[in-house]
Motif scaffolding. Structure first.
Motif, mmCIF file in Angstrom:
data_model
loop_
_atom_site.group_PDB
_atom_site.id
_atom_site.type_symbol
_atom_site.label_atom_id
_atom_site.label_comp_id
_atom_site.label_asym_id
_atom_site.label_seq_id
_atom_site.Cartn_x
_atom_site.Cartn_y
_atom_site.Cartn_z
ATOM 1 N N LYS A 1 -28.418 -78.740 -54.092
ATOM 2 C CA LYS A 1 -27.297 -79.554 -54.536
ATOM 3 C C LYS A 1 -27.622 -81.036 -54.413
ATOM 4 N N GLN B 1 -30.030 -81.995 -57.182
ATOM 5 C CA GLN B 1 -29.339 -82.105 -58.474
ATOM 6 C C GLN B 1 -28.566 -83.402 -58.551
ATOM 7 N N THR C 1 -29.358 -86.449 -61.275
ATOM 8 C CA THR C 1 -28.294 -86.968 -62.139
ATOM 9 C C THR C 1 -28.169 -88.472 -62.003
#
Length: 268
Positions: free
Chosen positions: A244, A247, A251
């Protein structure tokens, strides 16, 4: 000569036989003297003067009377057939003989009319579920009316309430619908309680990540105990957090590169 003495003796014996009455403990004799009430006598040996006195015997024991089947229209316009049983006894022999011609017949007719009038004021559901209350109401009315006859009503019991086949089927459908309603309400209450417990459990797990890890391991243990072909790969929760985080970083980098390219385009 002997015959002249024998005839008076025989007549005297016949007079004594007609005069002597023996009443048991549970009976009383209402004696009339020249047509007028004289006394209530008994039990035991009683002497009555033939031709001058007359005695009517009254039984003081409890009488069990079957009230014939009555057609009753309930308050909600349902026709039913109802019968009952009545228990009464004579407490005042004088009134039972003088005040009413036939106290047994009078009590029977009074019980029938009272049964119809009382049950006609109630719904069918009340007839089926509140018999004790209806029995008390009928007994009170009959007892009050028969008190002037020297009658005491001990008890009234409704025996049968007969319904038509169509009404029986309607009641069965109503009972089935009521049970389905209760089942749905119980199921909804169970779902509500379960949802509240799940919310509490989620709040506890949110306070400590180790609790969520333990729950995860418990779920794996439960699945492994079953005879299933499912293959489970345990994955630590820390790896999930790392994925997580990666990610989120990717981003952010993509957003920064997009802003930089837009800025170079504008300066050119």
């Amino acid at each position: 000569m002997l015959l002249s003495y024998l005839v008076p003796v025989v007549l005297l014996l016949m007079l004594l036989a007609a005069s002597i009455r023996i009443l048991p403990e549970y009976r009383r004799g209402v004696v009339f003297f020249l047509g007028r009430f004289q006394a209530v006598k008994g039990p035991g040996l009683i002497i009555i003067i033939p031709g001058i006195q007359k005695m009517q015997v009254v039984d003081l024991r409890v009488v069990t009377m079957d009230v014939p089947e009555q057609d009753v229209i309930s308050r909600d316009n349902v026709t039913v057939k109802v019968n009952a049983v009545l228990y009464f006894r004579v407490v005042d022999p004088e009134k039972a003989i003088i005040q009413v011609e036939n106290y047994t017949l009078a009590t029977s007719q009074l019980a029938q009319t009272t049964l119809r009038s009382v049950l006609g004021k109630h719904d069918l559901d009340e007839m089926l579920s509140e018999r004790d209350k209806l029995n008390d109401d009928i007994q009170e009315i009959i007892d009050t009316s028969a008190e002037s006859w020297g009658i005491k009503v001990a008890n009234v019991e409704i025996k049968h309430v007969d319904l038509d086949e169509s009404m029986i089927r309607a009641i069965a459908r109503q009972a089935e619908a009521e049970r389905e309603r209760r089942a749905k309400v119980i199921h909804a209450e169970g779902e509500l309680q379960a949802s509240r417990k799940l919310v509490q459990a989620a709040n506890v797990m949110a306070e400590n990540s180790a609790a969520l890890q333990l729950r995860y391991l418990q779920t794996m243990s439960d699945m492994s105990n079953k005879n299933a072909s499912t293959i489970v790969f345990p994955l630590p929760m820390d790896i999930m957090e790392a994925f997580k985080h990666m990610q989120t970083s990717a981003t952010a980098r993509e957003g920064a590169s997009d802003q930089a390219s837009d800025g170079n385009g504008e300066s050119a």
